[in-house]
Design an enzyme around this catalytic site. Structure first.
Site, PDB file in Angstrom:
ATOM      1  N   TYR A 126       0.293  -9.755  12.515  1.00  0.00           N
ATOM      2  CA  TYR A 126       0.577  -8.276  12.319  1.00  0.00           C
ATOM      3  C   TYR A 126       2.190  -7.884  13.336  1.00  0.00           C
ATOM      4  O   TYR A 126       2.208  -8.053  14.518  1.00  0.00           O
ATOM      5  CB  TYR A 126      -0.283  -7.636  13.089  1.00  0.00           C
ATOM      6  CG  TYR A 126      -1.580  -7.108  11.720  1.00  0.00           C
ATOM      7  CD1 TYR A 126      -2.012  -7.949  10.562  1.00  0.00           C
ATOM      8  CD2 TYR A 126      -2.390  -5.659  11.715  1.00  0.00           C
ATOM      9  CE1 TYR A 126      -2.781  -8.098  10.004  1.00  0.00           C
ATOM     10  CE2 TYR A 126      -3.708  -5.557  11.197  1.00  0.00           C
ATOM     11  CZ  TYR A 126      -4.198  -6.820  10.043  1.00  0.00           C
ATOM     12  OH  TYR A 126      -5.128  -6.476   9.324  1.00  0.00           O
ATOM     13  N   ASP A 179     -11.082  -1.280   3.198  1.00  0.00           N
ATOM     14  CA  ASP A 179     -11.469  -1.885   4.607  1.00  0.00           C
ATOM     15  C   ASP A 179     -11.946  -0.316   5.516  1.00  0.00           C
ATOM     16  O   ASP A 179     -11.131   0.591   4.851  1.00  0.00           O
ATOM     17  CB  ASP A 179      -9.762  -2.610   5.577  1.00  0.00           C
ATOM     18  CG  ASP A 179      -8.760  -1.131   5.265  1.00  0.00           C
ATOM     19  OD1 ASP A 179      -8.754  -1.347   4.421  1.00  0.00           O
ATOM     20  OD2 ASP A 179      -8.298  -1.366   6.718  1.00  0.00           O
ATOM     21  N   GLU A 180     -12.693  -0.567   6.266  1.00  0.00           N
ATOM     22  CA  GLU A 180     -12.581   1.099   7.604  1.00  0.00           C
ATOM     23  C   GLU A 180     -13.112   1.659   7.039  1.00  0.00           C
ATOM     24  O   GLU A 180     -13.087   2.974   7.511  1.00  0.00           O
ATOM     25  CB  GLU A 180     -11.584   0.400   7.975  1.00  0.00           C
ATOM     26  CG  GLU A 180     -11.047  -0.635   9.465  1.00  0.00           C
ATOM     27  CD  GLU A 180      -9.431   0.609   9.997  1.00  0.00           C
ATOM     28  OE1 GLU A 180      -9.329  -0.810  10.752  1.00  0.00           O
ATOM     29  OE2 GLU A 180      -8.278   1.228   9.407  1.00  0.00           O
ATOM     30  N   ASN A 237      -5.676   2.151  -1.068  1.00  0.00           N
ATOM     31  CA  ASN A 237      -6.987   2.269  -0.137  1.00  0.00           C
ATOM     32  C   ASN A 237      -8.125   3.049  -0.758  1.00  0.00           C
ATOM     33  O   ASN A 237      -7.987   4.023  -0.388  1.00  0.00           O
ATOM     34  CB  ASN A 237      -6.998   2.191   1.473  1.00  0.00           C
ATOM     35  CG  ASN A 237      -7.934   0.686   2.250  1.00  0.00           C
ATOM     36  OD1 ASN A 237      -9.011   0.265   1.731  1.00  0.00           O
ATOM     37  ND2 ASN A 237      -7.042   1.315   3.493  1.00  0.00           N
ATOM     38  N   GLU A 258       0.974  -1.361   0.393  1.00  0.00           N
ATOM     39  CA  GLU A 258      -0.062   0.373  -0.392  1.00  0.00           C
ATOM     40  C   GLU A 258       0.821   1.486  -0.054  1.00  0.00           C
ATOM     41  O   GLU A 258       1.706   1.489   0.826  1.00  0.00           O
ATOM     42  CB  GLU A 258      -0.576   0.113   1.089  1.00  0.00           C
ATOM     43  CG  GLU A 258      -2.354   1.047   1.233  1.00  0.00           C
ATOM     44  CD  GLU A 258      -2.837   1.338   2.337  1.00  0.00           C
ATOM     45  OE1 GLU A 258      -3.727   2.256   2.631  1.00  0.00           O
ATOM     46  OE2 GLU A 258      -3.220   0.341   3.177  1.00  0.00           O
TER      47      GLU A 258
END
Length: 614
Positions: A398, A299-300, A238, A197
């Site tokens: 992670y 996401d999110e 993103n 990303e």
């Protein structure tokens, strides 16, 4: 003369490994053969008498163009590892040679498997160029321990087709040498996907070129390295959430809440201009990325808010899909439109799973790969049942800069493998593409790149093991880590902790600007620059993830604090002197017209070259 790379520490690790790896058996039973040490471990090893010995006279025998590409890369890597530079020839093999042999009819080896045979000569056989390349990685690991390879045979085929590392080089810049090191390490351990990303400096949208970007030439170089080392580099922008790096200067594309407030992190999915903007970025990235996948994140989107604050999204969904539609349908519709656009460009779409809450009536387009990181209502087994390729990107894997770090030892002791998702463990491998570890910059100043690397290598080796073969090849985690000690790091990896000057007092001079400072190496391989008034630090302006990322911010003397990563600097050799690069912001120091020291991206303002004298 080849360098001897073995050390007492490596020999001790090997001794521990071999002593612990041979199981106790009854006297009448024959001991199981012990495979040579590699990461991932070899699960199929048939020993033979004798050994293969690598010598200066070794040649790499390769005939076809594909074989020669593998051999050329191996020759360069052998040189970088201190083993000389063997010639690549087409002649018939003789004792001591290494043979690269592509046999497309060996379909049982699949797209990435290989057979390695060691005897008077050593051969790597595969059905594909990628498989042969991975066989040479095993060879390099064996030669990192000794010039003598035990005679025997292995057939080595991966269990999962996607074995990855995800890096958010977003917001907080990650240096290109660090990423190049990562590509080499991934290939050395047979990982094949780097999911990035990041922001590429845009010609179409120059208003988005705030710092944190990479130039197109930098990306072309990284992609070329990935191609040579069989690591596919998959880009991500993103969307429709986390879009502020791109649209902070485009309020016309920002979602507006019911109170009239613009949301710079949220793209307004109801506007055709927003879709056109995003797809134009896909087109621009296609100029430098050659991957057959596109990651849109997804996401999110409503992180810290909810759809109720944006009634226009529900209206859009109902106008498009009828009165029973939900706001989530508008979100899925955006994903599906990106899917169709990417598909038309020959790219498969990837998304994160947390947006799939089950509140939608519109299904995600078939063929979309879902990367599962969070336990939500729609479970992994349901996604597989619906036919979606599923990658395990569990939160447990992670590494968050200055925050959560994967418990690699705990995962190893649990025999973690890609079937173990957040919230559900599946019985079968079917439908699971593989797994990846993920690096995030949530507290961008919490750790330097070199500190991140220390935590990354054990996690990377564990992920390589769990996605290629047996997730628990050794009885203890200590024995498994001894493998990593034995095989070491990839050839060609740069030591980014090396400081080019000794500690001490220097005068820094660039043009008419000069200052006196004490230079001291930090434990993670940077330096502090201490003047009589304090330690040089970048401070001021708007903070992003706790980091001053705006170009033009001043570097000033502050109270020295050994824990403050913004006071750590890299001395980067340049034109007979050094550029001063901040360890966190990755911007270089320039001298303003009034003599102030200010940070800028190196392509925006020519960095000062500092000449150091004592």
């Amino acid at each position: 003369m080849r360098r001897r790379l073995r050390t007492a520490g490596v020999l001790a690790a090997l001794t521990l490994f071999f002593a612990a790896s041979v199981p106790a058996v009854a006297e009448e039973e024959q001991r199981a053969p012990v495979a040579p040490v590699t990461v991932p471990a070899l699960t199929d090893w048939t020993p033979a008498s004798g050994s293969y010995t690598y010598a200066d006279s070794a040649r790499l025998v390769a005939d076809s163009a594909s074989e020669r590409r593998v051999a050329d890369t191996l020759s360069d890597d052998l040189r970088d590892a201190g083993h000389g530079t063997p010639a690549v020839v087409r002649d018939g093999a003789r004792p001591g040679d290494i043979v690269i042999d592509l046999q497309p009819a060996r379909t049982s080896l699949g797209a990435e498997g290989y057979e390695l045979r060691a005897g008077k000569r050593l051969s790597v056989t595969a059905a594909t160029e990628t498989g042969a390349f991975y066989g040479t990685r095993t060879l390099l690991q064996l030669l990192a321990q000794s010039d003598r390879v035990p005679a025997g045979r292995t057939v080595d085929v991966p269990r999962y087709k996607e074995r990855g590392v995800g890096v958010c080089a977003c917001y907080i810049h990650v240096s290109m040498p660090w990423l190049e090191n990562l590509v080499r390490e991934m290939a050395y351990h047979k990982l094949n996907q780097l999911l990035l990303e990041l922001k590429v400096k845009s010609d179409a949208h120059p208003e988005a070129n705030t710092w944190g970007y990479y130039t197109k030439d930098e990306i072309r170089g990284l992609v070329a390295l990935g191609k040579r080392y069989h690591v596919e580099i998959i880009p991500e922008i993103n969307s429709p959430g986390h879009m502020d790096p791109w649209i902070e200067n485009r309020p016309d594309l920002q979602l507006t809440d019911s109170d009239g407030n613009k949301q710079p992190s949220r793209l307004d999915i109801t506007r055709p201009e927003a879709f056109a903007y995003y797809t134009s970025l896909i087109d621009e990235y296609a100029q430098v990325f050659t991957a057959t996948s596109w990651h849109m994140g997804a996401d999110e989107y409503m992180l810290g808010s909810d759809f109720a604050k944006y009634p226009q999204i529900l209206k859009y969904a109902q106008d498009r899909f009828g009165p029973d539609a939900t706001p989530q349908d508008a979100f899925i519709d955006f994903v599906n439109r990106v899917h169709a656009y990417a598909d038309a460009k020959g790219k498969k779409l990837r998304i994160w799973n947390d947006g799939l809450t089950g509140a939608n009536t519109v299904p995600v387009a078939v063929g979309t790969t879902v990367e599962h990181w969070l336990n939500v209502a729609v479970k992994p087994s349901q996604l597989i049942a619906r036919g979606y390729p599923l990658m395990n990107a569990a939160y447990a894997l992670y590494l968050v800069r200055g925050g959560f770090h994967s418990d690699t030892e705990g995962l190893y002791d649990q025999s973690w493998d890609p079937r173990s998702f957040e919230g559900e463990k599946l019985a079968a491998l079917d439908g699971i593409t593989g797994a990846k570890i993920s690096l995030w910059p949530d507290n961008g100043r919490g750790e330097t790149e070199n500190e991140v690397a220390v935590g990354l290598w054990p996690a990377l080796r564990h992920l390589a093991q769990a996605t290629w073969g047996d997730p628990h090849p050794d009885a203890t985690y200590g024995e498994f880590t001894a493998r990593g000690t034995a095989v070491g790091h990839a050839p060609g990896r740069r030591d980014l902790t090396r400081v080019p000057v000794a500690d001490g007092a220097y005068t820094f001079r660039s043009g008419a600007r000069s200052f006196a400072a004490e230079v001291a190496r930090t434990a993670d391989g940077y330096v502090t620059v201490r003047t009589p008034d304090g330690c040089l630090e970048v401070r001021g302006g708007k903070l992003t993830l706790n980091v001053p990322l705006q170009p033009g911010i001043e570097a000033t003397e502050q109270t020295c604090d050994p824990e403050n990563t913004l006071q750590r600097w890299q001395l980067e050799p340049a034109a007979g002197g050094y550029r001063l690069v901040n360890a966190i912001t990755r911007m270089t120091v320039s001298v303003a017209d009034d003599g102030r020291l200010v940070q800028y991206p190196p392509d925006q303002r020519t960095p000062a070259v500092w000449h150091l004298s004592r």
